[in-house]
Scaffold this motif. Structure first.
Motif, PDB file in Angstrom:
ATOM      1  N   PHE A  80      24.018  12.823 -25.264  1.00 51.35           N
ATOM      2  CA  PHE A  80      23.323  13.444 -24.218  1.00 51.35           C
ATOM      3  C   PHE A  80      24.632  14.043 -23.445  1.00 51.35           C
ATOM      4  CE2 PHE A  80      23.250  13.211 -19.364  1.00 51.35           C
ATOM      5  CZ  PHE A  80      21.846  13.619 -19.140  1.00 51.35           C
ATOM      6  N   ASN A  81      24.652  15.428 -23.460  1.00 48.77           N
ATOM      7  CA  ASN A  81      25.616  16.439 -22.686  1.00 48.77           C
ATOM      8  C   ASN A  81      25.512  16.205 -21.270  1.00 48.77           C
ATOM      9  OD1 ASN A  81      27.161  18.807 -22.232  1.00 48.77           O
ATOM     10  ND2 ASN A  81      27.637  18.800 -24.305  1.00 48.77           N
ATOM     11  N   THR A  82      26.292  15.664 -20.543  1.00 51.08           N
ATOM     12  CA  THR A  82      26.203  15.615 -19.217  1.00 51.08           C
ATOM     13  C   THR A  82      26.614  17.227 -18.672  1.00 51.08           C
ATOM     14  OG1 THR A  82      28.952  15.091 -19.115  1.00 51.08           O
ATOM     15  CG2 THR A  82      27.292  13.402 -18.899  1.00 51.08           C
ATOM     16  N   GLY A  83      27.630  17.943 -19.138  1.00 53.61           N
ATOM     17  CA  GLY A  83      27.629  19.357 -18.637  1.00 53.61           C
ATOM     18  C   GLY A  83      26.207  20.082 -18.778  1.00 53.61           C
ATOM     19  N   PHE A  84      25.519  20.042 -19.992  1.00 55.50           N
ATOM     20  CA  PHE A  84      24.607  20.977 -20.086  1.00 55.50           C
ATOM     21  C   PHE A  84      23.392  20.282 -19.200  1.00 55.50           C
ATOM     22  CE2 PHE A  84      20.440  21.388 -22.364  1.00 55.50           C
ATOM     23  CZ  PHE A  84      20.434  22.568 -22.323  1.00 55.50           C
ATOM     24  N   TYR A  85      23.236  18.999 -19.100  1.00 50.24           N
ATOM     25  CA  TYR A  85      22.396  18.526 -18.351  1.00 50.24           C
ATOM     26  C   TYR A  85      22.769  19.150 -16.727  1.00 50.24           C
ATOM     27  CZ  TYR A  85      19.148  15.400 -16.078  1.00 50.24           C
ATOM     28  OH  TYR A  85      17.982  14.843 -15.285  1.00 50.24           O
ATOM     29  N   ALA A  86      24.015  18.949 -16.189  1.00 46.88           N
ATOM     30  CA  ALA A  86      24.151  19.291 -14.950  1.00 46.88           C
ATOM     31  C   ALA A  86      23.801  20.663 -14.620  1.00 46.88           C
ATOM     32  CB  ALA A  86      25.581  19.010 -14.776  1.00 46.88           C
ATOM     33  N   GLY A  87      24.129  21.717 -15.588  1.00 50.64           N
ATOM     34  CA  GLY A  87      23.693  22.834 -15.571  1.00 50.64           C
ATOM     35  C   GLY A  87      22.088  23.264 -15.408  1.00 50.64           C
ATOM     36  N   VAL A  88      21.408  22.352 -16.409  1.00 51.48           N
ATOM     37  CA  VAL A  88      20.061  22.565 -15.942  1.00 51.48           C
ATOM     38  C   VAL A  88      19.426  21.926 -14.909  1.00 51.48           C
ATOM     39  CG1 VAL A  88      17.965  21.853 -17.358  1.00 51.48           C
ATOM     40  CG2 VAL A  88      19.694  22.786 -18.625  1.00 51.48           C
ATOM     41  N   ALA A  89      19.547  20.699 -14.584  1.00 49.03           N
ATOM     42  CA  ALA A  89      19.126  19.941 -13.624  1.00 49.03           C
ATOM     43  C   ALA A  89      19.494  20.651 -12.193  1.00 49.03           C
ATOM     44  CB  ALA A  89      19.223  18.766 -13.717  1.00 49.03           C
ATOM     45  N   GLY A  90      20.796  21.032 -12.130  1.00 57.57           N
ATOM     46  CA  GLY A  90      21.397  21.516 -10.883  1.00 57.57           C
ATOM     47  C   GLY A  90      20.631  22.879 -10.391  1.00 57.57           C
ATOM     48  N   SER A  91      20.532  23.807 -11.671  1.00 53.53           N
ATOM     49  CA  SER A  91      19.754  25.016 -11.313  1.00 53.53           C
ATOM     50  C   SER A  91      18.450  24.846 -11.073  1.00 53.53           C
ATOM     51  CB  SER A  91      20.118  25.857 -12.535  1.00 53.53           C
ATOM     52  OG  SER A  91      21.276  26.074 -12.904  1.00 53.53           O
ATOM     53  N   LEU A  92      17.798  23.983 -11.389  1.00 54.06           N
ATOM     54  CA  LEU A  92      16.556  23.743 -11.046  1.00 54.06           C
ATOM     55  C   LEU A  92      16.199  23.203  -9.585  1.00 54.06           C
ATOM     56  CD1 LEU A  92      15.147  22.121 -14.491  1.00 54.06           C
ATOM     57  CD2 LEU A  92      14.232  24.179 -13.579  1.00 54.06           C
ATOM     58  N   TRP A  93      17.175  22.250  -9.298  1.00 54.21           N
ATOM     59  CA  TRP A  93      17.040  21.533  -8.177  1.00 54.21           C
ATOM     60  C   TRP A  93      17.219  22.390  -6.935  1.00 54.21           C
ATOM     61  CZ3 TRP A  93      20.639  19.837  -4.175  1.00 54.21           C
ATOM     62  CH2 TRP A  93      20.222  19.036  -3.390  1.00 54.21           C
ATOM     63  N   PHE A  94      18.575  23.308  -7.130  1.00 51.52           N
ATOM     64  CA  PHE A  94      18.648  24.217  -6.074  1.00 51.52           C
ATOM     65  C   PHE A  94      17.864  25.681  -6.089  1.00 51.52           C
ATOM     66  CE2 PHE A  94      23.353  22.658  -6.402  1.00 51.52           C
ATOM     67  CZ  PHE A  94      23.405  22.282  -5.100  1.00 51.52           C
ATOM     68  N   THR A  95      17.336  25.774  -7.283  1.00 48.85           N
ATOM     69  CA  THR A  95      16.204  26.939  -6.827  1.00 48.85           C
ATOM     70  C   THR A  95      15.068  26.611  -6.486  1.00 48.85           C
ATOM     71  OG1 THR A  95      17.174  27.829  -9.007  1.00 48.85           O
ATOM     72  CG2 THR A  95      15.188  28.675  -8.391  1.00 48.85           C
ATOM     73  N   TRP A  96      14.462  25.428  -6.608  1.00 45.93           N
ATOM     74  CA  TRP A  96      13.311  24.863  -6.060  1.00 45.93           C
ATOM     75  C   TRP A  96      13.409  24.681  -4.525  1.00 45.93           C
ATOM     76  CZ3 TRP A  96       8.555  24.779  -6.917  1.00 45.93           C
ATOM     77  CH2 TRP A  96       7.792  23.758  -6.296  1.00 45.93           C
ATOM     78  N   ILE A  97      14.595  24.260  -4.125  1.00 49.47           N
ATOM     79  CA  ILE A  97      14.772  24.222  -2.685  1.00 49.47           C
ATOM     80  C   ILE A  97      15.050  25.330  -2.079  1.00 49.47           C
ATOM     81  CG2 ILE A  97      16.393  23.082  -0.827  1.00 49.47           C
ATOM     82  CD1 ILE A  97      17.218  21.103  -2.727  1.00 49.47           C
ATOM     83  N   PHE A  98      15.519  26.039  -2.726  1.00 52.23           N
ATOM     84  CA  PHE A  98      15.688  27.781  -1.971  1.00 52.23           C
ATOM     85  C   PHE A  98      14.211  28.235  -2.161  1.00 52.23           C
ATOM     86  CE2 PHE A  98      15.940  32.271  -3.158  1.00 52.23           C
ATOM     87  CZ  PHE A  98      16.542  32.694  -1.989  1.00 52.23           C
ATOM     88  N   ALA A  99      13.593  28.186  -3.288  1.00 51.00           N
ATOM     89  CA  ALA A  99      12.118  28.903  -3.198  1.00 51.00           C
ATOM     90  C   ALA A  99      11.207  28.401  -2.317  1.00 51.00           C
ATOM     91  CB  ALA A  99      11.541  28.832  -4.649  1.00 51.00           C
ATOM     92  N   THR A 100      10.992  26.924  -2.179  1.00 51.34           N
ATOM     93  CA  THR A 100      10.373  26.427  -0.948  1.00 51.34           C
ATOM     94  C   THR A 100      10.730  26.703   0.048  1.00 51.34           C
ATOM     95  OG1 THR A 100      11.592  24.219  -1.270  1.00 51.34           O
ATOM     96  CG2 THR A 100       9.549  24.640  -2.797  1.00 51.34           C
ATOM     97  N   GLY A 101      12.005  26.698   0.529  1.00 51.59           N
ATOM     98  CA  GLY A 101      12.237  26.923   1.686  1.00 51.59           C
ATOM     99  C   GLY A 101      12.040  28.333   2.138  1.00 51.59           C
ATOM    100  N   LEU A 102      12.291  29.393   1.245  1.00 51.94           N
ATOM    101  CA  LEU A 102      11.964  30.820   1.337  1.00 51.94           C
ATOM    102  C   LEU A 102      10.547  30.897   1.733  1.00 51.94           C
ATOM    103  CD1 LEU A 102      13.246  33.867   1.293  1.00 51.94           C
ATOM    104  CD2 LEU A 102      12.679  33.821  -1.034  1.00 51.94           C
ATOM    105  N   GLY A 103       9.668  30.140   1.206  1.00 55.03           N
ATOM    106  CA  GLY A 103       8.200  30.523   1.214  1.00 55.03           C
ATOM    107  C   GLY A 103       7.791  29.921   2.685  1.00 55.03           C
ATOM    108  N   VAL A 104       8.429  28.886   3.442  1.00 51.51           N
ATOM    109  CA  VAL A 104       8.366  28.611   4.718  1.00 51.51           C
ATOM    110  C   VAL A 104       8.508  29.890   5.627  1.00 51.51           C
ATOM    111  CG1 VAL A 104       8.705  27.282   6.631  1.00 51.51           C
ATOM    112  CG2 VAL A 104       8.756  26.323   4.366  1.00 51.51           C
ATOM    113  N   ILE A 105       9.536  30.568   5.169  1.00 46.02           N
ATOM    114  CA  ILE A 105      10.126  31.711   6.087  1.00 46.02           C
ATOM    115  C   ILE A 105       9.069  32.986   6.147  1.00 46.02           C
ATOM    116  CG2 ILE A 105      12.021  33.251   6.548  1.00 46.02           C
ATOM    117  CD1 ILE A 105      13.876  30.959   5.692  1.00 46.02           C
ATOM    118  N   VAL A 106       8.788  33.317   4.583  1.00 44.28           N
ATOM    119  CA  VAL A 106       8.074  34.465   4.520  1.00 44.28           C
ATOM    120  C   VAL A 106       6.734  34.196   4.405  1.00 44.28           C
ATOM    121  CG1 VAL A 106      10.153  35.457   2.986  1.00 44.28           C
ATOM    122  CG2 VAL A 106       8.310  34.508   1.994  1.00 44.28           C
TER     123      VAL A 106
END
Length: 245
Positions: free
Chosen positions: A143-169
């Protein structure tokens, strides 16, 4: 895998592995952006504020249950029903976490729990694939913690950003399903299914669950299709794997 490839994998720094995970996630991020916009727009129509929705998506981080919760939202909200449906939809994380847990054994409990907190369908599928690849290369820990951090972190931030943007637009775009955004979730799901496909027999429970849930959704009101789909899939797995006496 060749020894040169194995050496290249083992010599990457943590930051390089994070970057590798972020790059590997780009195609999926493109797919979940419209999915998040759709959830945000639907939540705004149900009276969710930007703060309330981003709090829910950041802490829950499971799109299927969030769509179910928004669809069931009313005034006053049926909280018990929403909680039970959320638990049922998210129950798959128990199996996903159990499958990933042996690969996290080398991590301190607080890091392992944080990794499981960020786990979603996409990050789980990508990390399981990466674990198998590193094991085949003879690398430890698998289990590579760096790879997982890049994958999971990107998904988490993008999901919050996209859902928040959906509320606005959302109020500006109106019914965004007319743009086909509601196809984003099935598209991402099919991509993940393709990556985990091991033959028709292993995919049969998915098909049984899909048919039963679809029929229930068509003929019965409410969220009954959720437990029916889950239960039928589990029954199909048990029947396919039962031992012949």
């Amino acid at each position: 895998m060749s020894s040169s490839n194995s050496q290249a994998l083992s010599e990457r720094s943590f930051s390089e592995e994070v970057w590798r995970g972020m790059l590997a996630t780009l195609p999926i991020l493109i797919g979940i952006l419209p999915f998040g916009l759709l959830l945000g727009a639907q939540a705004q129509q149900q009276g969710f504020s930007l703060f309330n929705l981003t709090l829910m998506t950041g802490l829950n981080f499971a799109g299927g249950s969030e769509f179910a919760a928004v669809a069931l939202w009313a005034s006053p909200p049926p909280l018990l029903t929403i909680v039970l449906v959320t638990l049922l939809v998210n129950s798959r994380h128990l199996l996903m976490g159990a499958a990933l847990a042996p690969s996290l054994a080398h991590l301190p409990p607080r890091k392992a729990l944080f990794a499981l907190f960020l786990m979603c369908d996409e990050s789980w599928a990508m990390s399981i694939t990466d674990v198998a690849r590193r094991r085949a290369a003879g690398l430890y820990p698998s289990f590579n913690t760096g790879f997982y951090a890049g994958v999971a972190g990107s998904l988490w931030f993008t999901w919050i950003f996209a859902t928040g943007l959906g509320v606005i637009v959302g109020p500006v775009l109106g019914d965004i399903t007319r743009w086909g955004f509601d196809m984003a979730f099935p598209a991402v799901f099919l991509v993940l299914l393709k990556g985990m496909w091991k033959g028709f027999r292993s995919g049969l429970p998915w098909l049984v669950s899909l048919i039963c849930a679809g029929a229930t959704y068509h003929y019965f009101p409410g969220a009954a299709y959720v437990p029916v789909g889950a239960a039928s899939g589990i029954i199909a797995i048990l029947l396919l794997n039962r031992k012949v006496s």
